[in-house]
Design a protein around this motif. Structure first.
Motif, PDB file in Angstrom:
ATOM      1  N   ALA A 324       5.467  -5.063  -5.823  1.00 32.76           N
ATOM      2  CA  ALA A 324       6.258  -5.313  -7.044  1.00 32.76           C
ATOM      3  C   ALA A 324       7.468  -6.169  -6.709  1.00 32.76           C
ATOM      4  O   ALA A 324       8.029  -6.055  -5.618  1.00 32.76           O
ATOM      5  N   PRO A 325       7.903  -7.064  -7.632  1.00 30.39           N
ATOM      6  CA  PRO A 325       9.095  -7.875  -7.353  1.00 30.39           C
ATOM      7  C   PRO A 325      10.375  -7.065  -7.478  1.00 30.39           C
ATOM      8  O   PRO A 325      10.441  -6.116  -8.263  1.00 30.39           O
ATOM      9  N   VAL A 327      14.080  -7.376  -8.712  1.00 25.55           N
ATOM     10  CA  VAL A 327      14.852  -8.244  -9.613  1.00 25.55           C
ATOM     11  C   VAL A 327      16.300  -7.778  -9.642  1.00 25.55           C
ATOM     12  O   VAL A 327      16.570  -6.605  -9.896  1.00 25.55           O
ATOM     13  N   LYS A 365      12.528   1.518 -11.365  1.00 21.57           N
ATOM     14  CA  LYS A 365      11.256   0.815 -11.567  1.00 21.57           C
ATOM     15  C   LYS A 365      10.907   0.773 -13.046  1.00 21.57           C
ATOM     16  O   LYS A 365      11.167   1.717 -13.786  1.00 21.57           O
ATOM     17  N   MET A 373       7.941  -3.521 -11.816  1.00 22.23           N
ATOM     18  CA  MET A 373       9.068  -4.328 -11.354  1.00 22.23           C
ATOM     19  C   MET A 373      10.217  -3.396 -10.985  1.00 22.23           C
ATOM     20  O   MET A 373      10.464  -2.417 -11.693  1.00 22.23           O
ATOM     21  N   LEU A 482       7.372 -12.083 -14.654  1.00 24.23           N
ATOM     22  CA  LEU A 482       6.018 -11.921 -14.112  1.00 24.23           C
ATOM     23  C   LEU A 482       5.461 -13.267 -13.638  1.00 24.23           C
ATOM     24  O   LEU A 482       4.762 -13.338 -12.621  1.00 24.23           O
ATOM     25  N   THR A 485       6.944 -14.071 -10.374  1.00 26.40           N
ATOM     26  CA  THR A 485       6.327 -13.198  -9.369  1.00 26.40           C
ATOM     27  C   THR A 485       4.994 -13.777  -8.916  1.00 26.40           C
ATOM     28  O   THR A 485       4.678 -13.785  -7.722  1.00 26.40           O
ATOM     29  N   SER A 556       8.861  -2.056  -2.070  1.00 30.60           N
ATOM     30  CA  SER A 556       9.538  -2.347  -3.355  1.00 30.60           C
ATOM     31  C   SER A 556       9.897  -1.098  -4.144  1.00 30.60           C
ATOM     32  O   SER A 556      10.296  -1.195  -5.295  1.00 30.60           O
TER      33      SER A 556
END
Length: 603
Positions: A324-325, A327, A365, A373, A482, A485, A556
């Motif tokens: 997952a990114p 941010v 999250k 994310m 997204l 990503t 992540s």
């Protein structure tokens, strides 16, 4: 006869199709849905029923058209007043060429003008010199003529008054002796005495001046000798070496270099870097500061530094899986950063937390379109700066929140510089679009002044107009995240010892030292021994942002851990070890080095 569908009639009348369906059902006319077609009679019946609504709609539309015309006229007036024109790349290049040519022509003209002026000045000077020479010659000629005339007259007078008799010569000294002999007063003796006195006074003065000159010259030579001696001493004395830990903060450096922290900050400002008292400084900067204060900095190599290495090995590349990114939301105060985070948290995060207590951890999250994310909050940018200094790419994407009614502010510029320094992609969220004074073009213009060109202005940075209050454009923002990503193709190895970074920490009354970890690599399990900073620990419990206990956490994941010996600092690196004996040895060595640094500070 052409049949019309119910949704089309609803669209024409600007009403909901459900109202028409209810009306038809009340009249016992069978229709299946809003897509059902109706004949002319039913259409007429609907139109008669909702005639008033149609009139209102027509009136509304006319008013809308009138407003649109008014708005377009206003925009045209504004555009004509502003005369802002976005040029294409070719036009810009042509303009640049013209500008360069114009500057070159101007320079050539300026050179010509200067040359002409210099020539004129030279001519003027030559003329003046010639005039001066002519005047001088004239004067000399006049003087010569005058002299010759006077000489001629003198010769003529001599010739006139020349006598044939010769005059006898008289010796004055003989006369003086003859007159002075036999008198009581001795004027001849007095005069030599006076002359002797004068000679003596002159001699003493000369002696004094010579003595002064001698003393001055001696002093000068002595000074020169001293300076030479000092230079030789400075050359012979080498700069002392000091052992300095990498990423020491300004206060620690001040104590090591035996200066105040304000002196260190002043030197950093002179070098073009703004620092605070508690800010960590990289090694290159430490070396520059050491050289300035007359020392040679020697790095203290930390034991176990390879444990915190986040570079990808061959095994990591083989076992890499998508993650997952992460941010980070950044922006100026009161630009709606917190409101955006709250809106995403309330609308996108599943509610229902076990234990009835929500744990605030600064990272959480979010699930959107079956994809996860991790959002990270960086208050004051301190953690973000420290992470960047340590080279840990904690964040993957940055959301830069800018208010549409306020444009770019100091903290926005700071956020842009942090993002550029970290080399992280940016997404601009233009917030407060629901306000009447919102001007997104002003925001884009001010961003372009700080080298951030948005996609609408022909750049590469995505810009999304949102409203954190109403929620407009939030979905577009999530979609753009997204998309970023997908471009980045974020992957990490799950099947290895966990490594991460401390995002937040605190001392809890019941739980003791608690820290929020952002895992960047590997899987963390309950019972794993770990090293965080200089101190060891063992994972006693793992909880997520809702306070739910977990058995393990992957890359992540933003999780809260219990089991620290001491409260960790933000941006401390975290690594899991297999051997507890090795862990204790490494932590003991690191603590010993830390104690030595503290001892130096005290000394």
């Amino acid at each position: 006869m052409a049949k019309t569908r119910i949704f089309q009639i609803a669209k024409d009348l600007n009403i909901s199709h459900t109202d028409i369906l209810h009306f038809l059902k009340a009249r016992k006319i069978e229709v299946s849905s809003h897509m059902s077609p109706v004949d002319e009679t039913v259409h007429q019946m609907i139109m008669e029923e909702f005639a008033k609504d149609k009139e209102l709609v027509d009136r509304f539309r006319k008013e809308q058209v009138r407003r649109e015309i008014h708005d377009t006229r206003l925009k045209e007036q504004q555009e004509s007043a502003k005369k802002l024109k976005l040029l294409s790349l070719t036009e810009q290049r042509e303009l640049e060429k013209k500008e360069i040519k114009r500057k070159a022509d101007k320079e050539i003209e300026e050179k010509k003008r200067l040359e002409e002026e210099s020539l004129k000045k030279e001519d003027k000077v030559v003329k003046q010199e010639k005039e001066y020479d002519a005047r001088k010659r004239k004067q000399e000629n006049l003087e010569k003529d005058h002299k010759t005339a006077s000489n001629r007259k003198a010769k003529e007078l001599k010739k006139k008054f020349k006598t044939s008799r010769k005059l006898r010569s008289i010796n004055l000294s003989d006369i003086q002796t003859e007159i002075g002999a036999g008198t009581s007063k001795h004027p001849s003796a007095k005069k030599p005495k006076q002359q002797e006195k004068v000679h003596q006074s002159v001699k003493t003065k000369v002696k004094g001046i010579l003595a002064q000159m001698d003393t001055k010259s001696k002093k000068k030579s002595h000074k020169k000798f001293k300076v030479k001696e000092e230079d030789e001493v400075l050359e012979s004395v080498e700069k002392p070496t000091l052992q300095v830990a990498e990423f020491s903060n300004v206060e620690e450096l001040g104590k090591i270099f035996e200066v105040t922290s304000s002196d260190v900050i002043q030197i950093c400002i002179e070098l073009g870097i703004l620092v605070t008292k508690n800010q960590r400084v990289d090694w290159a900067m430490i070396e520059l500061l050491a050289e300035h204060f007359g020392f040679i900095a020697e790095k203290i190599t930390d034991v176990g530094e390879d444990l915190f290495d986040l570079e990808k090995s061959e095994d990591d590349l083989k076992n890499a899986t998508p993650r997952a990114p992460i941010v980070t939301v950044m922006g100026h105060v009161d630009h709606g950063k917190t409101s955006l985070l709250d809106y995403i948290r309330e609308t996108k995060v599943a509610e229902g937390e076990s234990g009835g207590i929500t744990q605030h951890i600064g990272a959480y999250k979010v699930e959107y379109n079956d994809r996860q994310m991790t959002f990270l909050d960086t208050p004051g940018h301190e953690a973000f700066t420290a992470m960047r200094a340590r080279g840990a790419q904690v964040t993957d994407i940055v959301i830069l929140v800018v208010a549409a009614d306020d444009a770019v502010m100091p903290q926005t510029i700071e956020a842009i510089s942090h993002t550029k320094a970290a080399g992280v992609p940016m997404v601009v969220a233009i917030n407060k679009m629901d306000k009447p004074g919102a001007d997104p073009e002003k925001v884009r213009r001010s961003l372009s002044e700080h080298e951030v060109l948005t996609e609408s202005w022909g750049g590469k940075v995505q810009d999304i107009e949102i409203s954190a209050k109403t929620g407009d454009g939030i979905d577009n923002l999530m979609e753009s995240l997204l998309l970023e990503t997908d471009v980045l193709e974020l992957k990490s190895n799950k099947d290895c010892n966990a490594r991460g970074t401390v995002v937040d920490s605190r001392l809890d009354k019941g739980l003791g030292p608690v820290g929020t970890i952002l895992i960047q690599k590997g899987t963390l399990k309950v019972g794993d021994p770990f090293l965080c900073g200089d101190f060891p620990g063992k994972v006693r419990a793992i909880t997520n942002e809702h306070g739910i206990r977990l058995k393990e956490a992957g890359p992540s994941d933003a999780i809260q851990i219990q089991g620290y010996v001491q409260v960790p600092q933000a941006a401390d690196l975290f690594a899991v070890l297999d051997d507890e004996k090795e862990l204790k040895r490494i932590s003991g060595e690191r603590q010993r080095i830390r104690r030595e640094i503290e001892h130096k500070k005290m000394a």
